[in-house]
Design a protein around this motif. Sequence first.
Motif, PDB file in Angstrom:
ATOM      1  N   PRO A  92      66.687  61.127 156.821  1.00  7.25           N
ATOM      2  CA  PRO A  92      67.807  62.178 157.163  1.00  7.25           C
ATOM      3  C   PRO A  92      68.838  61.479 158.123  1.00  7.25           C
ATOM      4  N   PHE A  93      69.952  61.926 158.396  1.00  5.13           N
ATOM      5  CA  PHE A  93      70.946  61.267 159.386  1.00  5.13           C
ATOM      6  C   PHE A  93      71.513  62.212 160.096  1.00  5.13           C
ATOM      7  N   VAL A  94      72.223  61.905 161.338  1.00  2.00           N
ATOM      8  CA  VAL A  94      72.915  62.716 162.184  1.00  2.00           C
ATOM      9  C   VAL A  94      74.200  62.030 162.509  1.00  2.00           C
ATOM     10  N   LEU A  95      75.046  62.947 162.443  1.00  2.00           N
ATOM     11  CA  LEU A  95      76.569  62.329 162.574  1.00  2.00           C
ATOM     12  C   LEU A  95      77.112  62.790 163.843  1.00  2.00           C
ATOM     13  N   ASP A  96      77.614  61.795 164.806  1.00  2.00           N
ATOM     14  CA  ASP A  96      78.037  61.973 165.985  1.00  2.00           C
ATOM     15  C   ASP A  96      79.774  61.535 165.796  1.00  2.00           C
ATOM     16  N   PRO A  97      80.541  62.525 165.639  1.00  6.73           N
ATOM     17  CA  PRO A  97      81.886  62.344 165.211  1.00  6.73           C
ATOM     18  C   PRO A  97      82.886  62.181 166.760  1.00  6.73           C
ATOM     19  N   VAL A  98      82.332  61.130 167.438  1.00  6.17           N
ATOM     20  CA  VAL A  98      82.996  60.676 168.904  1.00  6.17           C
ATOM     21  C   VAL A  98      84.378  60.642 168.564  1.00  6.17           C
ATOM     22  N   GLY A  99      85.238  61.609 169.397  1.00 10.14           N
ATOM     23  CA  GLY A  99      86.666  61.532 169.291  1.00 10.14           C
ATOM     24  C   GLY A  99      87.327  62.001 168.169  1.00 10.14           C
ATOM     25  N   ALA A 100      86.617  62.867 167.366  1.00  6.63           N
ATOM     26  CA  ALA A 100      87.502  63.383 166.192  1.00  6.63           C
ATOM     27  C   ALA A 100      88.576  64.202 166.796  1.00  6.63           C
ATOM     28  N   GLY A 101      89.846  63.963 166.160  1.00  6.12           N
ATOM     29  CA  GLY A 101      90.907  64.735 166.710  1.00  6.12           C
ATOM     30  C   GLY A 101      91.782  63.922 167.521  1.00  6.12           C
ATOM     31  N   ALA A 102      91.098  62.840 168.197  1.00  4.62           N
ATOM     32  CA  ALA A 102      92.047  61.984 169.036  1.00  4.62           C
ATOM     33  C   ALA A 102      92.916  60.887 168.155  1.00  4.62           C
ATOM     34  N   THR A 103      92.449  60.275 167.106  1.00  6.16           N
ATOM     35  CA  THR A 103      93.269  59.593 166.370  1.00  6.16           C
ATOM     36  C   THR A 103      92.970  60.225 164.797  1.00  6.16           C
ATOM     37  N   LYS A 104      94.067  59.759 163.741  1.00 13.17           N
ATOM     38  CA  LYS A 104      93.689  60.182 162.480  1.00 13.17           C
ATOM     39  C   LYS A 104      92.608  59.406 161.846  1.00 13.17           C
ATOM     40  N   LEU A 105      92.321  58.242 162.285  1.00 10.74           N
ATOM     41  CA  LEU A 105      91.278  57.425 161.670  1.00 10.74           C
ATOM     42  C   LEU A 105      89.995  58.157 162.000  1.00 10.74           C
ATOM     43  N   ARG A 106      89.858  58.307 163.338  1.00 17.02           N
ATOM     44  CA  ARG A 106      88.501  59.003 163.686  1.00 17.02           C
ATOM     45  C   ARG A 106      88.252  60.152 162.894  1.00 17.02           C
ATOM     46  N   THR A 107      89.127  61.108 162.883  1.00 13.96           N
ATOM     47  CA  THR A 107      89.173  62.370 162.119  1.00 13.96           C
ATOM     48  C   THR A 107      88.614  62.311 160.617  1.00 13.96           C
ATOM     49  N   LYS A 108      89.594  61.325 159.849  1.00  9.77           N
ATOM     50  CA  LYS A 108      89.253  61.021 158.417  1.00  9.77           C
ATOM     51  C   LYS A 108      87.997  60.310 158.530  1.00  9.77           C
ATOM     52  N   THR A 109      87.555  59.550 159.443  1.00 11.20           N
ATOM     53  CA  THR A 109      86.136  58.854 159.015  1.00 11.20           C
ATOM     54  C   THR A 109      85.129  59.880 158.935  1.00 11.20           C
ATOM     55  N   ALA A 110      85.139  60.455 160.305  1.00  6.25           N
ATOM     56  CA  ALA A 110      84.020  61.713 160.294  1.00  6.25           C
ATOM     57  C   ALA A 110      83.952  62.513 159.135  1.00  6.25           C
ATOM     58  N   ILE A 111      85.174  63.224 158.713  1.00  7.39           N
ATOM     59  CA  ILE A 111      85.146  64.231 157.594  1.00  7.39           C
ATOM     60  C   ILE A 111      84.800  63.401 156.433  1.00  7.39           C
ATOM     61  N   ASP A 112      85.031  62.055 156.022  1.00  3.93           N
ATOM     62  CA  ASP A 112      84.657  61.565 154.872  1.00  3.93           C
ATOM     63  C   ASP A 112      83.165  61.301 154.803  1.00  3.93           C
ATOM     64  N   LEU A 113      82.526  61.037 155.935  1.00  5.59           N
ATOM     65  CA  LEU A 113      81.168  60.833 156.242  1.00  5.59           C
ATOM     66  C   LEU A 113      80.331  62.182 155.627  1.00  5.59           C
ATOM     67  N   ILE A 114      81.095  63.260 156.228  1.00  3.76           N
ATOM     68  CA  ILE A 114      80.413  64.785 156.116  1.00  3.76           C
ATOM     69  C   ILE A 114      80.480  65.003 154.583  1.00  3.76           C
ATOM     70  N   LYS A 115      81.657  64.906 153.984  1.00  3.43           N
ATOM     71  CA  LYS A 115      81.865  65.339 152.827  1.00  3.43           C
ATOM     72  C   LYS A 115      81.081  64.238 151.603  1.00  3.43           C
ATOM     73  N   ASN A 116      80.885  63.159 151.870  1.00  7.01           N
ATOM     74  CA  ASN A 116      80.227  62.278 150.873  1.00  7.01           C
ATOM     75  C   ASN A 116      78.750  62.142 150.942  1.00  7.01           C
ATOM     76  N   TYR A 117      78.255  62.366 152.121  1.00 12.10           N
ATOM     77  CA  TYR A 117      76.807  62.194 152.425  1.00 12.10           C
ATOM     78  C   TYR A 117      76.027  63.135 153.074  1.00 12.10           C
ATOM     79  N   SER A 118      76.680  64.170 153.260  1.00 14.10           N
ATOM     80  CA  SER A 118      75.846  65.503 153.878  1.00 14.10           C
ATOM     81  C   SER A 118      74.843  65.373 154.991  1.00 14.10           C
ATOM     82  N   PRO A 119      75.155  64.901 156.391  1.00 20.00           N
ATOM     83  CA  PRO A 119      74.198  64.941 157.225  1.00 20.00           C
ATOM     84  C   PRO A 119      73.510  65.955 157.649  1.00 20.00           C
ATOM     85  N   LYS A 120      72.132  65.896 158.144  1.00 18.87           N
ATOM     86  CA  LYS A 120      71.543  67.181 158.305  1.00 18.87           C
ATOM     87  C   LYS A 120      71.766  67.777 159.508  1.00 18.87           C
ATOM     88  N   VAL A 121      72.524  66.962 160.370  1.00 16.97           N
ATOM     89  CA  VAL A 121      72.833  67.492 161.936  1.00 16.97           C
ATOM     90  C   VAL A 121      74.495  66.929 161.962  1.00 16.97           C
TER      91      VAL A 121
END
Length: 264
Positions: A92-121
């Motif tokens: 199981p893994f936990v995602l911490d989307p630090v700074g999502a919304g501050a840059t397009k790269l951060r937001t896209k990276t976080a959303i891609d990780l959630i959509k593709n790999y289903s973090p538990k938290v």
Amino acid sequence: MSTLQNEIFKAITDMKSKCPLVHNITNYVVMQITANALLAVGASPVMTFEKEEFEDMLSIASSLVINIGTLTKTSIEAMHSACEIANKKNVPFVLDPVGAGATKLRTKTAIDLIKNYSPKVVRGNASEIMVLAGESIKTKGVDSSANVNMALESGKYLAKEYNTVVSISGETDIITDGDKVLYVKGGSHLMPLNTGMGCTSTAITAAILAVSEPLIAATSAMCIMASAAEKASKKSDAPASFAVAFIDELYKLDISDASKRVSL
């Protein structure tokens, strides 16, 4: 104690007894802080970004932290690789989307990780969670510019949409699986003056996730943070000494006090 408080107590106790190995792909700013915190609560940290190690490391690790705080093209590739292997090995893994919304790269990276790999938290501040849920809000650096209560509906939406648990840190922490909503009170006004407090919450969440289901694991971690920080603030009135006292209080954790921080 209530049934919920007993579940929190058991989850923390189990984590301490089993000393899970937590694989951290985290940001460079907080590596020492989160490693020390994991050791203090009774877990075992390992930090590696090298893709060639992931197959072996995730064969022995009990959980995984993905923290996007210091992004590079190489680290993004590593995160995707680690998540893919973790899913394959049922780690199981936990995602911490630090700074999502501050840059397009951060937001896209976080959303891609959630959509593709289903973090538990997914554990973040209010602004980050609102961005990931698709709401329009700006982040100032990596600090929250939104009230935690404003993010509740976003958190519930995100949890339902991706079958995850969302943990939102703030003066009162909110944890939801999309249906249940739990609240944790405590902490200190000195926490925002120390870098890595949110990242520490994420690391401890992963440690407990190794022995407990996601909603209880996420809530237990926030209970630990709230209890230790409140006690540390009684011994220190400045950021640097608070940081030291906080690690000490994690080590001396009163599990009974921590478990009583939760409410429905």
